[in-house]
Design a protein around this motif. Sequence first.
Motif, PDB file in Angstrom:
ATOM      1  N   UNK A  62       4.746  -3.111   4.653  1.00  9.14           N
ATOM      2  CA  UNK A  62       6.055  -2.442   4.661  1.00  9.14           C
ATOM      3  C   UNK A  62       6.899  -2.910   3.478  1.00  9.14           C
ATOM      4  N   UNK A  63       6.900  -4.206   3.233  1.00  7.79           N
ATOM      5  CA  UNK A  63       7.681  -4.750   2.120  1.00  7.79           C
ATOM      6  C   UNK A  63       7.204  -4.183   0.794  1.00  7.79           C
ATOM      7  N   UNK A  64       5.889  -4.037   0.632  1.00 11.31           N
ATOM      8  CA  UNK A  64       5.342  -3.463  -0.604  1.00 11.31           C
ATOM      9  C   UNK A  64       5.767  -2.013  -0.768  1.00 11.31           C
ATOM     10  N   UNK A  65       5.727  -1.254   0.326  1.00 10.42           N
ATOM     11  CA  UNK A  65       6.101   0.159   0.251  1.00 10.42           C
ATOM     12  C   UNK A  65       7.586   0.343  -0.048  1.00 10.42           C
ATOM     13  N   UNK A  66       8.423  -0.509   0.555  1.00  9.67           N
ATOM     14  CA  UNK A  66       9.872  -0.322   0.425  1.00  9.67           C
ATOM     15  C   UNK A  66      10.415  -0.979  -0.841  1.00  9.67           C
ATOM     16  N   UNK A  67      10.039  -2.230  -1.065  1.00 10.82           N
ATOM     17  CA  UNK A  67      10.615  -2.989  -2.173  1.00 10.82           C
ATOM     18  C   UNK A  67       9.662  -3.154  -3.355  1.00 10.82           C
ATOM     19  N   UNK A  68       8.544  -2.435  -3.332  1.00 10.88           N
ATOM     20  CA  UNK A  68       7.600  -2.526  -4.428  1.00 10.88           C
ATOM     21  C   UNK A  68       8.215  -2.295  -5.800  1.00 10.88           C
ATOM     22  N   UNK A  69       9.066  -1.259  -5.973  1.00 10.16           N
ATOM     23  CA  UNK A  69       9.694  -1.049  -7.285  1.00 10.16           C
ATOM     24  C   UNK A  69      10.599  -2.197  -7.719  1.00 10.16           C
ATOM     25  N   UNK A  70      11.189  -2.913  -6.752  1.00 10.05           N
ATOM     26  CA  UNK A  70      12.009  -4.078  -7.085  1.00 10.05           C
ATOM     27  C   UNK A  70      11.112  -5.264  -7.435  1.00 10.05           C
ATOM     28  N   UNK A  71      10.058  -5.452  -6.659  1.00 10.05           N
ATOM     29  CA  UNK A  71       9.143  -6.566  -6.902  1.00 10.05           C
ATOM     30  C   UNK A  71       8.447  -6.431  -8.254  1.00 10.05           C
ATOM     31  N   UNK A  72       8.333  -5.199  -8.788  1.00  6.60           N
ATOM     32  CA  UNK A  72       7.665  -4.986 -10.072  1.00  6.60           C
ATOM     33  C   UNK A  72       8.535  -5.378 -11.263  1.00  6.60           C
ATOM     34  N   UNK A  73       9.823  -5.627 -11.027  1.00  9.00           N
ATOM     35  CA  UNK A  73      10.726  -5.993 -12.117  1.00  9.00           C
ATOM     36  C   UNK A  73      10.453  -7.421 -12.590  1.00  9.00           C
TER      37      UNK A  73
END
Length: 302
Positions: free
Chosen positions: A192-203
């Motif tokens: 769930x965290x990857x799906x929701x915050x994946x674009x943030x985690x990629x920064x």
Amino acid sequence: MLVAAASSMWELQDTITEAMVSGYHDAVSQRLLTSERERSAVVEALLEGRSMDADAVWSAAEALGVPRNGPFTVVAAEVPQIGRQALPEVAALLSRRGIRSSWRLRPDLQLGIVHLRTRRDLDDPVEVLRHHAEQRVGVSPSYDDLRSTGDALRFAKVAMRAGDAESASVTVFDDSPVAVAAAGAPDVMARVATNVLGPIEALPAGEREVLLDTLDAWFSCGGSAEEAAKRLYVHPNTVRMRLRRITERTGRSLADPLGITELSLALRAVRQTAKPPYSEPTGTVETTKKADSGAVRRHGPS
């Protein structure tokens, strides 16, 4: 001859007295060691949830020095390293407040069964734990029957995992439903965290942490940009700009209850996972600061 005989008698008396005192101390030490081993074995049996009849429960309560009936709570604390206690002298610290407890040290956890005077007395042991915790600590819901200790341990472990991995947090199961929900199924919430915050985690690391810290502060301050700004020592418009960037990257609106729920759960899942140390890429934090200062200039004071 009489003086010499008296001197010999006194020397013999001293030798006998020293031997008696030494033997007494040895016997007391052995008895305490045996008692502690028995208590440890009883605590372990209760934590493992072994089935017990009424007589066994009475014996367990007597060995632990607690009443047969609760309320009780279970505490689970991460140890800093194998063989080291997470909460040194915790039994004595609780005892000073009139709270009885028994503890067991495992390789990865320090576990305790704590007797509460009433269900409303949970604040006292939690306060002690928060003052002395070195790692994450979880506190189970209260329960009345010692035979339910195994179930309470499971809840205490979930509450422990619900705390921030990078801080010495104390999480009470019943007080943190969102965090507990995120910790209840780590593998599911990681997805769930990857799906929701994946674009943030990629920064880049610096920018990612700035945005996540801002979101965390906003949630902690009840959705108030002004209060979050005070906590972060920035302008409220800076907080709003960062939240807008989070919305744009994740596609979840902070004005939508569903979006707020998804972001909250995903953030808790991220915070509960320890991050490896990273080296800050050149210019990352500076770029974030420039974007924030530009947001304040464009929008002005609120």
